[in-house]
Scaffold this motif. Structure first.
Motif, mmCIF file in Angstrom:
data_model
loop_
_atom_site.group_PDB
_atom_site.id
_atom_site.type_symbol
_atom_site.label_atom_id
_atom_site.label_comp_id
_atom_site.label_asym_id
_atom_site.label_seq_id
_atom_site.Cartn_x
_atom_site.Cartn_y
_atom_site.Cartn_z
ATOM 1 N N LEU A 218 42.869 40.120 -25.233
ATOM 2 C CA LEU A 218 44.066 39.629 -25.919
ATOM 3 C C LEU A 218 44.520 38.302 -25.321
ATOM 4 C CD1 LEU A 218 46.002 42.985 -26.440
ATOM 5 C CD2 LEU A 218 44.691 41.666 -28.123
ATOM 6 N N THR A 219 43.670 37.303 -25.489
ATOM 7 C CA THR A 219 43.967 35.957 -25.041
ATOM 8 C C THR A 219 43.100 34.995 -25.839
ATOM 9 O OG1 THR A 219 44.270 34.556 -23.092
ATOM 10 C CG2 THR A 219 42.237 35.835 -23.195
ATOM 11 N N VAL A 237 40.367 37.389 -28.778
ATOM 12 C CA VAL A 237 40.872 37.492 -30.157
ATOM 13 C C VAL A 237 42.282 36.919 -30.314
ATOM 14 C CG1 VAL A 237 39.413 39.472 -30.724
ATOM 15 C CG2 VAL A 237 41.707 39.853 -29.776
ATOM 16 N N GLY A 238 42.832 36.335 -29.256
ATOM 17 C CA GLY A 238 44.169 35.760 -29.362
ATOM 18 C C GLY A 238 45.242 36.660 -28.791
ATOM 19 N N ALA A 239 46.438 36.142 -28.685
ATOM 20 C CA ALA A 239 47.574 36.865 -28.109
ATOM 21 C C ALA A 239 48.435 37.466 -29.211
ATOM 22 C CB ALA A 239 48.418 35.928 -27.253
ATOM 23 N N LEU A 240 48.947 38.657 -28.950
ATOM 24 C CA LEU A 240 49.792 39.345 -29.923
ATOM 25 C C LEU A 240 51.208 38.772 -29.920
ATOM 26 C CD1 LEU A 240 48.726 42.999 -29.112
ATOM 27 C CD2 LEU A 240 48.223 41.771 -31.241
ATOM 28 N N ALA A 408 50.817 23.888 -21.973
ATOM 29 C CA ALA A 408 51.339 25.079 -22.645
ATOM 30 C C ALA A 408 51.352 24.886 -24.153
ATOM 31 C CB ALA A 408 52.744 25.389 -22.133
ATOM 32 N N GLY A 409 51.643 23.676 -24.605
ATOM 33 C CA GLY A 409 51.626 23.384 -26.038
ATOM 34 C C GLY A 409 50.227 23.489 -26.625
ATOM 35 N N ARG A 410 49.218 23.052 -25.865
ATOM 36 C CA ARG A 410 47.843 23.176 -26.347
ATOM 37 C C ARG A 410 47.446 24.644 -26.495
ATOM 38 N NH1 ARG A 410 47.119 18.797 -22.757
ATOM 39 N NH2 ARG A 410 46.365 20.193 -21.102
ATOM 40 N N LEU A 411 47.862 25.463 -25.535
ATOM 41 C CA LEU A 411 47.561 26.889 -25.636
ATOM 42 C C LEU A 411 48.331 27.523 -26.794
ATOM 43 C CD1 LEU A 411 47.449 27.804 -21.858
ATOM 44 C CD2 LEU A 411 45.538 27.863 -23.461
ATOM 45 N N ARG A 412 49.547 27.077 -27.008
ATOM 46 C CA ARG A 412 50.307 27.575 -28.165
ATOM 47 C C ARG A 412 49.558 27.279 -29.460
ATOM 48 N NH1 ARG A 412 56.516 25.805 -29.789
ATOM 49 N NH2 ARG A 412 56.685 27.113 -31.654
ATOM 50 N N ALA A 413 49.023 26.075 -29.592
ATOM 51 C CA ALA A 413 48.276 25.712 -30.800
ATOM 52 C C ALA A 413 46.997 26.527 -30.910
ATOM 53 C CB ALA A 413 47.962 24.218 -30.774
ATOM 54 N N GLU A 414 46.335 26.766 -29.787
ATOM 55 C CA GLU A 414 45.108 27.552 -29.820
ATOM 56 C C GLU A 414 45.397 28.993 -30.203
ATOM 57 O OE1 GLU A 414 41.204 28.569 -26.994
ATOM 58 O OE2 GLU A 414 42.932 27.515 -26.150
ATOM 59 N N ILE A 415 46.460 29.561 -29.656
ATOM 60 C CA ILE A 415 46.850 30.927 -30.004
ATOM 61 C C ILE A 415 47.112 31.048 -31.503
ATOM 62 C CG2 ILE A 415 48.730 32.612 -29.761
ATOM 63 C CD1 ILE A 415 48.880 31.743 -26.781
ATOM 64 N N GLU A 417 45.656 29.692 -33.848
ATOM 65 C CA GLU A 417 44.413 29.682 -34.628
ATOM 66 C C GLU A 417 43.748 31.050 -34.683
ATOM 67 O OE1 GLU A 417 41.977 26.777 -32.781
ATOM 68 O OE2 GLU A 417 43.203 25.062 -33.431
ATOM 69 N N PHE A 418 44.199 31.995 -33.871
ATOM 70 C CA PHE A 418 43.575 33.315 -33.791
ATOM 71 C C PHE A 418 44.408 34.357 -34.532
ATOM 72 C CE2 PHE A 418 41.250 31.162 -30.581
ATOM 73 C CZ PHE A 418 40.085 31.906 -30.338
ATOM 74 N N ASP A 419 43.731 35.410 -34.962
ATOM 75 C CA ASP A 419 44.375 36.503 -35.681
ATOM 76 C C ASP A 419 43.941 37.829 -35.054
ATOM 77 O OD1 ASP A 419 45.531 38.289 -37.425
ATOM 78 O OD2 ASP A 419 44.173 37.844 -39.095
ATOM 79 N N PRO A 420 44.608 38.265 -33.969
ATOM 80 C CA PRO A 420 44.195 39.512 -33.326
ATOM 81 C C PRO A 420 44.333 40.726 -34.231
ATOM 82 C CG PRO A 420 46.275 38.711 -32.410
ATOM 83 C CD PRO A 420 45.734 37.619 -33.274
ATOM 84 N N PHE A 421 45.369 40.749 -35.079
ATOM 85 C CA PHE A 421 45.512 41.873 -36.013
ATOM 86 C C PHE A 421 44.309 41.940 -36.950
ATOM 87 C CE2 PHE A 421 50.302 41.200 -35.523
ATOM 88 C CZ PHE A 421 50.430 42.245 -34.627
ATOM 89 N N GLY A 422 43.921 40.780 -37.476
ATOM 90 C CA GLY A 422 42.781 40.751 -38.382
ATOM 91 C C GLY A 422 41.486 41.160 -37.707
#
Length: 446
Positions: A218-219, A237-240, A408-415, A417-422
Motif C-alpha cells: 500500500l504505497t 498499488v498506491g496509498a488508501l 511530498a508534492g511529487r509523491l502526492r501526484a504519484e499516489i 495515479e494509482f487505484d488501490p481499490f481497483g
C-alpha cells in the motif's frame, strides 16, 4: 458477486486499511465477512459489513498492550522488540487464527482471503500442500516489505538505502547477520506452523511476502526502495484514502481560525506507541513553544489532553492538545507532520503533499522513517525520544526548505495515479477457488 473473507491483526493501523478496502468491495456488490479483534466490532458493522471476533487466545486490545502482554513494557527496541512481536503477538496467535479461518470457510466459502502482513494464521492457507480447494490469498502490505533482498537493507533498524555494488555487498552481509539474529525466532515460528501441519519453507519475514498469491504493497514506487529480486506476486498499488469523518464537528480551536496565518504543525504518536506521550508529543510542544507556528497535538486518546496537562502543566499558547483528530480534515491545513512513523499516518500526509519529521524506534517505524528521508519528503531523526531542540531544528529546516514540500508534492501526484481499490477489486473479480499449491519457495538473500 464474490464471497470475500478479511482477516486483520487487531491493531488500529492494520484494521483501518483492510476495513476501508472491505467497505469498497461491499459497494461493488461483493459479500464480505470481516474477522478481527472484538474492540473493532462497532467500526466494522457500522458500514454494514458482517463481523466475526477473533478467538479469545488471538484477541487483544492494542490500546492496552501491557494488559494483554505483561512483557510488552520490557520489549526494548531492535531485534528484541521484533522478536517479542513476532513470537508473542503474531506467531502465538497463528494456530487459533488458522483454525477459525478453516471453520469460517465451511459456512462462508470465500473465493478470496484478504489479510494483513502479520496475520500469520492466513499464511498456512497459501502454504498447505495440495489436498483441497482453497481461496485465492491477497496480502495487503500495511508496513514496509520485510523480504530479504540483495538490493535493500534488511527490515528492522531503518538502515539507509545504498545502491550499487557497495550496497549489494553490504546488504548480503547484513542479511546473513539478520538470519543469525532471528534463528531462535525462526525455530519458534516453524514449530507453531508444524503443529498445524504446515512446513514453513523459509525465513518467516520472506514467507510473509512470498507466501500469498498476491502481495499488494500500500504505497507507490517513489516511496519504496527498488528491488530487482522481488517475486512476480509483489507490486505497489498506491496509498488508501483516509476514512471519511463527515460526522466530526470542528471545535473552536480548529486551526483554520487558530493558526492566524501561521504554519500549522501537526504532531502524533499514532495509535499503538502512544502510551507514553513524553516520547514525541511533549518534546514537539516544548520545542516549538517559542516559534511562530500553531501546534496541533493529536494524541489519539480520549485521555490524551489530560495526560499531557499532567506532564506539562503550562501548555504553550501556540499549542492545542486534542484527543482524536481526523487526518482527512487536519492534514489539508498542515504545513508539516511530526510523527513517530506509522505507515498509514505517513501516507495520509503524503496524500496531502505534507512533508514530515519522523522520530520512531519501535515496530516498523525506523523503516518508515528511513523511507521518508530517502524519498526527500522529510527528515528522519533516528530516535524515538528526540530532544525539544532536535524537533525545533528539524521542523524549522523542513518549513524553510522548499525541496521537502516539493518531494511530498511529487509523491502526492504519484499516489493520485494509482487505484488501490481497483487493484484489489480486479483480483477479486478474476478469482475463483484454486487448488492448493505446493509450498512456495520464498526468495532469500543471494
Amino acid at each position: 458477486m464474490a464471497k470475500v473473507l478479511f482477516a486483520a491483526t487487531p491493531f488500529h493501523g492494520h484494521v483501518t486499511p483492510l476495513l476501508t478496502v472491505a467497505k469498497n468491495l461491499r459497494t461493488r456488490g461483493h459479500d464480505v465477512l470481516f474477522v478481527t479483534g472484538s474492540r473493532f466490532e462497532e467500526a466494522v458493522m457500522s458500514g454494514g459489513t458482517r463481523f466475526e471476533a477473533l478467538p479469545e487466545e488471538a484477541d487483544f486490545d492494542d490500546r492496552h498492550m501491557s494488559a494483554a502482554f505483561p512483557e510488552f513494557a520490557d520489549a526494548g527496541t531492535g531485534y528484541e522488540h521484533h522478536t517479542f512481536f513476532w513470537k508473542r503477538v503474531f506467531a502465538d496467535a497463528a494456530a487459533a487464527q488458522y483454525r477459525q479461518i478453516q471453520a469460517l470457510l465451511e459456512h462462508f466459502p470465500a473465493s478470496v482471503l484478504v489479510h494483513d502482513t502479520v496475520f500469520l494464521g492466513a499464511l498456512p492457507v497459501s502454504l498447505r500442500p495440495p489436498s483441497a480447494i482453497r481461496p485465492t490469498t491477497i496480502c495487503l502490505g500495511v508496513l514496509p516489505p520485510m523480504l530479504l533482498s540483495d538490493d535493500v537493507p534488511p527490515f528492522g533498524p531503518g538502515i539507509p538505502y545504498l545502491g550499487g555494488p557497495e550496497g549489494r555487498a553490504r546488504n548480503r552481509r547484513l542479511n546473513a547477520e539478520t538470519l543469525d539474529a532471528y534463528a531462535g525466532l525462526q525455530k519458534d515460528v516453524a514449530s507453531v506452523f508444524g503443529a498445524i501441519g504446515c512446513d514453513l519453507p523459509g525465513f518467516i519475514f520472506d514467507c510473509a511476502v512470498t507466501g500469498p498469491d498476491h502481495y499488494l504493497q500500500l504505497t507507490v514506487p517513489g516511496f519504496e526502495y527498488p528491488r530487482s529480486d522481488a517475486p512476480d506476486s509483489f507490486r505497489c498499488v498506491g496509498a488508501l484514502p483516509q476514512p471519511s469523518s463527515d460526522s466530526f464537528v470542528t471545535p473552536e480551536w480548529w486551526p483554520e481560525s487558530a493558526a492566524a496565518g501561521r504554519p500549522v504543525v501537526a504532531v502524533t504518536q499514532g495509535t499503538l506507541a502512544n502510551e507514553d506521550l513524553s516520547e514525541l508529543i511533549l518534546p514537539t510542544v516544548r520545542g516549538l513553544a517559542a516559534t511562530d507556528v500553531t501546534v496541533v497535538a493529536a494524541t489519539a486518546r480520549p485521555d490524551g489532553p489530560e495526560d499531557v496537562a499532567r506532564l506539562l502543566p503550562e501548555i504553550p499558547g501556540n499549542a492545542v492538545i486534542a484527543g482524536y483528530v481526523p487526518f482527512d480534515r487536519l492534514l489539508p491545513l498542515a504545513s508539516v507532520l511530526v510523527t513517530n512513523g506509522g505507515y498509514g499516518g505517513v501516507h495520509a500526509a503524503l496524500r496531502n503533499g505534507v512533508p514530515l519529521v519522523v522520530a520512531g524506534d519501535t515496530e516498523d517505524k525506523p523503516e518508515v522513517a528511513a523511507r521518508v528521508q530517502w524519498s526527500g519528503a522529510g527528515l528522519d531523526l533516528r530516535t524515538g525520544r528526540p530532544r525539544p531542540e532536535q524537533v525545533r531544528r528539524a521542523v524549522t529546516t523542513v518549513l524553510g526548505d522548499a525541496r521537502y514540500r516539493a518531494a511530498a508534492g511529487r509523491l502526492r501526484a504519484e499516489i493520485a495515479e494509482f487505484d488501490p481499490f481497483g487493484a484489489v477489486a480486479g483480483l477479486v473479480a478474476a478469482s475463483s477457488p484454486v487448488r492448493e499449491q505446493a509450498a512456495l519457495r520464498p526468495k532469500g538473500p543471494r
